[in-house]
Write an enzyme that holds these catalytic residues in place. Structure first.
Site, PDB file in Angstrom:
ATOM      1  CD  GLU A 123      -2.810  -1.340   2.532  1.00  0.00           C
ATOM      2  OE1 GLU A 123      -3.838  -1.775   2.387  1.00  0.00           O
ATOM      3  OE2 GLU A 123      -2.208  -0.793   3.471  1.00  0.00           O
ATOM      4  CG  ASP A 152      -2.391  -1.518  12.438  1.00  0.00           C
ATOM      5  OD1 ASP A 152      -2.400  -0.591  13.120  1.00  0.00           O
ATOM      6  OD2 ASP A 152      -3.205  -2.380  12.419  1.00  0.00           O
ATOM      7  CE  LYS A 292     -10.933  -1.163   7.696  1.00  0.00           C
ATOM      8  NZ  LYS A 292     -11.505  -1.485   6.251  1.00  0.00           N
ATOM      9  CG  ASP A 316     -10.250  -0.257   3.317  1.00  0.00           C
ATOM     10  OD1 ASP A 316     -10.293  -0.061   4.382  1.00  0.00           O
ATOM     11  OD2 ASP A 316     -10.569  -1.174   2.811  1.00  0.00           O
ATOM     12  CG  ASP A 459     -16.084  -5.360   7.164  1.00  0.00           C
ATOM     13  OD1 ASP A 459     -16.301  -6.595   7.361  1.00  0.00           O
ATOM     14  OD2 ASP A 459     -15.315  -4.869   6.050  1.00  0.00           O
TER      15      ASP A 459
END
Length: 746
Positions: A123, A152, A292, A316, A459
């Site tokens: 990412e 993180d 997460k 995200d 989620d």
């Protein structure tokens, strides 16, 4: 748009004629399914009642195959019934933002925006910064916006990129306000928009600043770390002194803009900027960090003691905002006088900027986004999918819905002052403990408070729990997409992503949060059915595999498993095959898809069910038996240039030697061998073979036809995206072994 009645949003269903047609199709399909079940039952237990049915091949193996077909078709029929719940009462929403501005401009609530990233390698920091800048530039009072980046990965490169972004924001945000920019992501804006008629110099200047920031971020990323010179220039990097690894470091909390009086920063026009805070929560190898969900819960606690916005948006890091109006769109639902009081969250769809016209990997998930979720909206609200979602803060913390709650009571809560009197250093030190490894010990965080722990799709559980507390949710799918992300550009990461989702879903099914038990009596029965459609993805792999393998093997041996063409029982089978695909195609085209896109969607549906979902089920079983532990896998957001070029040309990429690919190749080769073996039977007795084996011929031919890109990747292609030789050898051997063994057995 203004609504004279004063409502902030409206809801509408589909036309009456379309609803009647849909329900008529459902009724006729249900009748055909019941007929198929009846045929299987009579054949197995009262075969003498059937006419035009061959009496040969009634061996023990043959009977077992028919019992298996009966069980599989019962499963498919029941699963189809579950999918109809989302088609019973679809709802489409429209907002009236002018009414919101007219009535509540001075009373708009604070909005806290959580951006989550976990790994700077897959990412990239520049991707993260695109998302951060896009949500900082919303068309919303800046003093009521606070943006929190949860890192993180604990990356000093990501922090450095965020510092550069905070400086660029001083120019970007006033530019967006001055020219009313609808695309708040600078990278997307400069790629797709021309300079404004009266602001070409401003456009060139801001673009030059963006390119400078981009180059500096990319340079540091390529180096793989912050230079010692930069560290000496900026003492803020001293917080990384305790950093041992991404899984072993102290809490790193830094206020870049706002919150504290010592961090008050203005833009170039002298106006207030949104708060900007960086958080890398403490991690230790001996403490579970809950992925997460743990990061989100840390953000909830830290933000409550800083900005305490009544609305929380979580996105995200690869899902940048595509519309400057998204916050106001969401508030139209929350602040509506009549219905807003019962809404817990507003879910935007996951859309992608890099999806091609024919969407070779079906990343758009068109049926889910444009059909299923609208249907769930009519039953109480869609699932919470973990990104692009606006929440009431207290519903995330376990608050039960109460009709006595008033709008003014809720929106007026929170910090009354933009800045806290503490210095940024004092505030950071005071709040670091909220993100420590041990803070949640002996608390209800992860259980009754915050996002739920213990599942890769936290989620979905969290959204279900919120609904079971009496709240409703809303699905908002505007014409201008609210958020755009980056979809996988090769087959393997697509399969891995769906493996993780389906593995988490089946874990929910087997947990105390199973909708059938946890939601019974609390939420709409149709909504329970809608949840179960996704939770049964993994178990559905077994009947799909059975249907892809057993009929074809019996075709190779000349053993029928379906009624012959002259039998009246052939009609329900033919009707289901034809009508199911015709309805699916019509639905896909109605939602804006293409014919080739639908065909790709059917292929990926098959691939996911026979690989991703199957291995998700296997891993879950092993996990329950304590042979392995489920791992959270992050899908890579980057690809090499060759792979991306093939993706843009709709050429499938099979280059990764993985069991996920091996099983696809094995099934494809098995059906190819079975279809080749059919030629011999047609030469011996053409009319009888067609008469008795028609459905199996259609099924096997379909499986071969849909796998044409895979055969091309095995036999014809020379590029890197071809099937690896090791996978081909293994798969061909397995397919030949299965065909030989089954032929000898019969």
């Amino acid at each position: 748009m203004r609504n004279e009645g004063g409502a902030l949003f409206e809801s509408r269903g589909i036309s009456r004629s379309m609803l009647i047609c849909s329900r008529a199709f459902a009724a006729s399909t249900l009748f055909a399914i019941l007929s198929v079940w009846l045929y299987r039952f009579i054949y197995l237990f009262f075969p003498s009642l059937l006419t035009n049915t061959p009496n040969d091949n009634r061996s023990h193996n043959h009977a077992l195959a028919w019992i298996g077909m009966f069980a599989v078709e019962v499963w498919f029929g029941l699963y189809w019934l579950l999918t109809q719940a989302a088609r019973w009462k679809p709802i489409y929403r429209r907002t009236f933002k002018d009414n919101l501005s007219y009535r509540d401009e001075k009373e708009l609530p604070g909005v806290d925006i959580f951006v989550c990233t976990a790994d700077p390698t897959i990412e990239p920091p520049l991707m993260v910064i695109k998302t951060v800048l896009s949500v900082m530039a919303y068309d919303y009072p800046s003093e009521k916006l606070s943006v929190y980046l949860s890192d993180d990965g604990g990356s000093d490169i990501t922090f450095y990129a965020l510092k550069l972004a905070s400086a660029f924001a001083q120019h970007w945000i006033p530019y967006c306000k001055k020219f009313k920019v609808q695309q708040p992501c600078p990278a997307a804006y400069f790629n797709t928009s021309a300079p404004p008629p009266a602001g070409s110099e401003d456009w060139a200047s801001i673009r030059e600043l963006y390119e400078e920031m981009k180059n500096r971020i990319e340079s540091v990323t390529e180096l793989g770390g912050i230079s010692e010179e930069l560290r000496l220039e900026d003492n803020e990097f001293t917080q990384w002194k305790s950093f041992s690894s991404p899984r072993d470091h102290d809490t790193i909390l830094h206020i870049l803009i706002g919150v504290s009086t010592s961090r008050e920063v203005k833009d170039i026009d002298g106006c207030t900027l949104p708060n900007l805070i960086y958080l890398a929560r403490e991690k230790r190898p001996q403490h579970p960090h809950n992925y997460k969900a743990g990061a989100m819960n840390s953000l909830i606690r830290v933000s409550e003691n800083m900005s305490n916005g009544r609305i929380i948006l979580n996105v995200d890091c690869d899902m940048y905002s595509n519309s400057s109006q998204s916050v106001k769109d969401a508030l139209c639902f929350f602040m509506d006088e009549e219905k807003g009081n019962e809404i817990a969250y507003v879910q935007f769809p996951q859309n992608y900027e890099n999806v091609t016209e024919n969407d070779v990997y079906a990343n758009y998930m068109r049926t889910i986004s444009d059909v299923d979720f609208h249907g769930l909206d009519g039953l109480g609200g869609p699932l919470y999918v973990g990104t692009g979602c606006f929440h009431r803060r207290d519903t995330l913390c376990g608050r039960v819905f109460s009709k006595d709650q008033t709008k003014s009571d809720y929106w007026n809560k929170g910090n009354n002052h933009r800045y806290l009197e503490e210095t940024s250093y004092e505030l950071e030190e005071r709040l670091k403990d909220l993100a420590s490894c041990t803070f949640e010990k002996n608390t209800q965080w992860g259980n009754e408070m915050g996002l739920k722990y213990g599942c890769p799709v936290e989620d979905v559980i969290t959204g279900l729990s919120i609904k079971c507390n009496g709240w409703k949710s809303v699905y908002y799918n505007p014409e201008r997409k609210g958020f755009l992300g980056v979809a996988p550009t090769s087959l393997y990461p697509t399969l891995v992503q769906h493996k993780r989702w389906s593995e988490g879903d089946v874990q929910i099914l087997l947990s105390k949060y199973s909708p059938a038990s946890y939601g019974f009596g609390r939420i709409n029965p149709g909504l329970i059915m809608g949840y179960c459609v996704y939770l049964l993805w993994a178990p559905s792999s077994l009947p799909t595999l059975y249907y892809c393998i057993i009929p074809s093997l019996h075709l190779l041996s000349g053993i029928h498993l379906f009624p012959q063409i002259s039998s009246p029982w052939f009609i329900p089978f033919a009707y289901i095959i034809f009508s199911a695909y015709a309805y699916s195609l019509a639905e896909f085209l109605w939602t804006g898809g293409t014919l080739l896109g639908w065909w790709n969607d059917q292929r990926i549906w098959l691939y996911k069910r026979t690989s991703s979902y199957f291995f998700a089920l296997v891993d879950t079983i092993f996990s329950l038996l304590k042979y392995s532990n489920a791992a959270f896998t992050i899908t890579s957001k980057i690809s090499d240039q060759d792979a991306y070029r093939r993706y843009q040309q709709d050429i499938m990429d099979f280059e990764t030697p993985s069991p996920l690919i091996t099983i696809l190749v094995t099934i494809a080769m098995l059906n190819l061998f079975c279809l080749a073996g059919l030629v011999k039977q047609l030469l011996v007795d053409y009319s009888r073979t067609i008469e008795t084996m028609a459905v199996q011929i259609i099924l096997c031919s379909f499986l071969v036809l849909i796998n044409l890109p895979l055969y091309e990747a095995i036999f014809l292609r020379k590029d890197k995206g071809k099937v690896p030789s090791s996978v081909t050898v293994k798969s061909v051997s397995l397919a030949l072994l299965a065909c030989t063994f089954f032929t000898n057995l019969n």
